[in-house]
Design a protein around this motif. Structure first.
Motif, PDB file in Angstrom:
ATOM      1  N   SER A 251       0.748  -1.112  -0.066  1.00 13.66           N
ATOM      2  CA  SER A 251       0.075   0.196   0.111  1.00 13.66           C
ATOM      3  C   SER A 251       1.046   1.335   0.039  1.00 13.66           C
ATOM      4  N   THR A 252       0.303   2.278  -0.481  1.00 17.76           N
ATOM      5  CA  THR A 252       1.020   3.522  -0.538  1.00 17.76           C
ATOM      6  C   THR A 252       0.440   4.553   0.120  1.00 17.76           C
ATOM      7  N   ASN A 253      -0.643   4.048   1.045  1.00 16.91           N
ATOM      8  CA  ASN A 253      -1.204   4.997   1.852  1.00 16.91           C
ATOM      9  C   ASN A 253      -1.092   4.670   3.457  1.00 16.91           C
ATOM     10  N   ALA A 254      -0.656   5.620   4.154  1.00 15.71           N
ATOM     11  CA  ALA A 254      -0.147   5.229   5.691  1.00 15.71           C
ATOM     12  C   ALA A 254      -1.255   4.583   6.291  1.00 15.71           C
ATOM     13  N   LYS A 255      -2.252   4.961   6.265  1.00 21.52           N
ATOM     14  CA  LYS A 255      -3.575   4.436   6.973  1.00 21.52           C
ATOM     15  C   LYS A 255      -3.772   2.898   6.700  1.00 21.52           C
ATOM     16  N   ARG A 256      -3.632   2.780   5.524  1.00 21.68           N
ATOM     17  CA  ARG A 256      -3.802   1.243   4.993  1.00 21.68           C
ATOM     18  C   ARG A 256      -2.639   0.363   5.532  1.00 21.68           C
ATOM     19  N   MET A 257      -1.645   1.008   5.188  1.00 17.66           N
ATOM     20  CA  MET A 257      -0.255   0.417   5.749  1.00 17.66           C
ATOM     21  C   MET A 257      -0.427  -0.372   7.236  1.00 17.66           C
ATOM     22  N   ARG A 258      -0.849   0.813   8.048  1.00 15.53           N
ATOM     23  CA  ARG A 258      -1.041   0.493   9.466  1.00 15.53           C
ATOM     24  C   ARG A 258      -1.860  -0.586   9.680  1.00 15.53           C
ATOM     25  N   GLU A 259      -3.060  -0.438   8.883  1.00 14.20           N
ATOM     26  CA  GLU A 259      -4.364  -1.454   8.877  1.00 14.20           C
ATOM     27  C   GLU A 259      -3.857  -2.993   8.682  1.00 14.20           C
ATOM     28  N   ASN A 260      -2.835  -2.802   7.550  1.00 10.99           N
ATOM     29  CA  ASN A 260      -2.532  -4.047   7.230  1.00 10.99           C
ATOM     30  C   ASN A 260      -1.521  -5.053   8.178  1.00 10.99           C
ATOM     31  N   LYS A 261      -0.945  -4.052   9.060  1.00  3.77           N
ATOM     32  CA  LYS A 261      -0.165  -4.775  10.073  1.00  3.77           C
ATOM     33  C   LYS A 261      -1.076  -5.036  11.261  1.00  3.77           C
ATOM     34  N   ASP A 262      -2.157  -4.559  11.368  1.00  6.44           N
ATOM     35  CA  ASP A 262      -2.996  -4.552  12.741  1.00  6.44           C
ATOM     36  C   ASP A 262      -3.921  -5.611  12.551  1.00  6.44           C
ATOM     37  N   ILE A 263      -3.337  -6.871  12.632  1.00  9.46           N
ATOM     38  CA  ILE A 263      -4.026  -8.126  12.463  1.00  9.46           C
ATOM     39  C   ILE A 263      -3.837  -9.253  13.362  1.00  9.46           C
ATOM     40  N   PHE A 264      -3.369  -8.645  14.614  1.00 10.27           N
ATOM     41  CA  PHE A 264      -3.126  -9.766  15.802  1.00 10.27           C
ATOM     42  C   PHE A 264      -3.971  -9.544  16.870  1.00 10.27           C
ATOM     43  N   ASP A 265      -5.229  -8.973  16.886  1.00  6.18           N
ATOM     44  CA  ASP A 265      -5.975  -8.644  17.985  1.00  6.18           C
ATOM     45  C   ASP A 265      -7.266  -9.370  17.672  1.00  6.18           C
ATOM     46  N   PHE A 266      -7.581 -10.205  16.640  1.00  6.77           N
ATOM     47  CA  PHE A 266      -8.577 -11.085  16.442  1.00  6.77           C
ATOM     48  C   PHE A 266      -8.322 -12.300  15.618  1.00  6.77           C
ATOM     49  N   LYS A 267      -9.232 -13.082  15.884  1.00 11.91           N
ATOM     50  CA  LYS A 267      -8.774 -14.582  15.279  1.00 11.91           C
ATOM     51  C   LYS A 267     -10.039 -15.187  14.621  1.00 11.91           C
ATOM     52  N   LEU A 268     -10.010 -15.607  13.531  1.00  8.82           N
ATOM     53  CA  LEU A 268     -11.050 -16.188  12.867  1.00  8.82           C
ATOM     54  C   LEU A 268     -11.240 -17.671  13.349  1.00  8.82           C
ATOM     55  N   ASP A 269     -12.733 -17.902  13.359  1.00  8.13           N
ATOM     56  CA  ASP A 269     -12.922 -19.381  14.009  1.00  8.13           C
ATOM     57  C   ASP A 269     -12.838 -20.300  12.744  1.00  8.13           C
ATOM     58  N   VAL A 270     -13.123 -21.527  13.456  1.00  3.59           N
ATOM     59  CA  VAL A 270     -12.800 -22.509  12.366  1.00  3.59           C
ATOM     60  C   VAL A 270     -13.949 -22.537  11.157  1.00  3.59           C
ATOM     61  N   ASP A 271     -15.140 -22.131  11.285  1.00  9.47           N
ATOM     62  CA  ASP A 271     -16.025 -21.890  10.208  1.00  9.47           C
ATOM     63  C   ASP A 271     -15.606 -20.706   9.444  1.00  9.47           C
ATOM     64  N   GLU A 272     -15.280 -19.813  10.106  1.00 15.69           N
ATOM     65  CA  GLU A 272     -14.812 -18.524   9.140  1.00 15.69           C
ATOM     66  C   GLU A 272     -13.919 -18.937   8.151  1.00 15.69           C
ATOM     67  N   VAL A 273     -12.803 -19.709   8.873  1.00 14.50           N
ATOM     68  CA  VAL A 273     -11.924 -19.985   8.072  1.00 14.50           C
ATOM     69  C   VAL A 273     -12.147 -20.926   6.845  1.00 14.50           C
ATOM     70  N   GLU A 274     -13.087 -21.905   7.508  1.00  9.03           N
ATOM     71  CA  GLU A 274     -13.674 -22.682   6.272  1.00  9.03           C
ATOM     72  C   GLU A 274     -14.293 -22.013   4.953  1.00  9.03           C
ATOM     73  N   GLN A 275     -15.024 -21.029   5.538  1.00  9.82           N
ATOM     74  CA  GLN A 275     -15.966 -20.268   4.450  1.00  9.82           C
ATOM     75  C   GLN A 275     -15.042 -19.883   3.712  1.00  9.82           C
ATOM     76  N   LEU A 276     -13.980 -19.262   4.094  1.00  9.67           N
ATOM     77  CA  LEU A 276     -12.838 -18.316   3.174  1.00  9.67           C
ATOM     78  C   LEU A 276     -12.065 -19.588   2.331  1.00  9.67           C
TER      79      LEU A 276
END
Ligand code: A2P
Length: 322
Positions: free
Chosen positions: A271-296
């Protein structure tokens, strides 16, 4: 805070990196500076992206001012296709990258593609009338790999790996090498999951890095350009992804990246956008459950966003994954 993947050679690689493909010199100077500010320490580039010099200028400022230690950075670059069949050029090619990046070593050096591009005498790509590039499919990967191993011995690369290779090619290297490939970098996202290849890498203890984890500029756009009609929405517009994003109060991009990282696969969103760069790093405070992983998981469509059709014949060649 960095989370790491542990590589088979003892090194560790931050699981979220910053990708620099398709960013111009001017964009990249701003963007890499922002990326470092936001906390990225893993940066992925290649000579074919034509931005190593700009990246090198930013890195050198950060390192010389003491704002970051070299040892805290994880820098990846790649041996471009035109170098791969000329064994005497492998080291020189990396040395050129190192000069541009203003570094003594890279953390990871990858063979960019399994094929080689045919060069004319003037050094330019040989092209057909329609502009497509002639490819030399006869590269001796094992011979190139031995050169790659030499780079580790000389301290020019800490880890070595491959990109865009498929299983049989990797296996051939593995059967004939001293240093095992540490990383395979491939296109990877909900529409291109290649479960067999991922399984293989797991069993071979090869870490996987996902490029175009957000589908780059969009599946529909690129495929239309290539003349392919797709009815798939762009990755960020997939209803299931939106639903999950809402549930966790996260963005669609964060869901797509989290899904990959949860599989133990590294991501290098660009990303060349600072806000989206930050967003893309900030992925460690939630966890997909088994069903969601399966759906994806169930959205796999074997659709490639990065199109290699300008390399004539690679889609049809049995050796290549395209
Ligand atoms: P931008 O640079 O304006 O943020 P990929 O990493 O799969 O190649 O995708 C990169 C593309 O996705 C770029 O066009 C980038 O645009 C966009 N992008 C990157 N991060 C996000 C995000 N968090 N949300 C939406 N779009 C994003």
């Amino acid at each position: 805070e960095q989370k790491y993947l542990h590589l088979n050679d003892g090194s560790r690689m931050p699981i979220v990196g910053y990708g620099t493909w398709m960013a111009s010199e001017e964009e990249i100077t701003f963007a890499v500076n922002e990326a470092l500010k936001v906390g990225y320490r893993h940066i992925d580039t290649a000579p074919v992206y034509l931005n190593e010099k700009a990246i090198g200028n930013v890195l050198s400022k950060w390192i010389s001012s003491g704002k970051v230690k070299r040892s805290d950075l994880f820098i990846t670059t790649k041996l471009p296709p035109p170098g791969a069949d000329r064994l005497d050029l492998v080291e020189l090619t990396l040395r050129n990258s190192l000069a541009d990046l203003q570094l003594d070593y890279v953390d990871l050096y990858l063979i960019h593609t399994p094929f080689t591009v045919v060069l004319q005498e003037n050094g330019e790509f040989k092209r057909y009338e329609d502009g497509t590039i002639e490819v030399d499919p006869s590269t001796d990967h094992v011979a190139v790999w031995k050169e790659m191993e030499g780079l580790v011995a000389k301290g020019l690369a800490k880890s070595i790996g491959i990109s865009n290779f498929k299983e049989q090619q990797i296996e051939r290297i593995r059967q004939n090498c001293t240093i095992q490939p540490a990383v395979l970098q491939i296109e990877y996202h909900i529409y291109l999951q290649q479960p067999h290849l991922i399984e293989y890498c797991k069993s071979a203890n090869i870490a996987v890095t996902a490029y175009s984890p957000l589908g780059s500029k969009g599946v529909s756009g690129l495929n239309k350009m290539a003349g392919v009609e797709r009815e798939l929405p762009d990755l960020l517009d997939v209803p299931v992804v939106k639903e999950i994003a809402q549930k966790y109060n996260k963005s669609e991009a964060q869901v797509l990246l989290r899904w990959i990282v949860q599989k133990g696969i590294a991501v290098i969103p660009k990303s060349t956008n600072a806000k989206r760069m930050r967003e893309n790093k900030d992925i460690f405070d939630f966890k997909l459950d088994v069903d969601e992983v399966e759906q994806l998981n169930s959205l796999d469509a074997n659709v490639r966003v990065v199109n290699f059709s300008f390399f004539r014949g690679v889609e049809k060649h049995p050796e290549f994954p395209f």
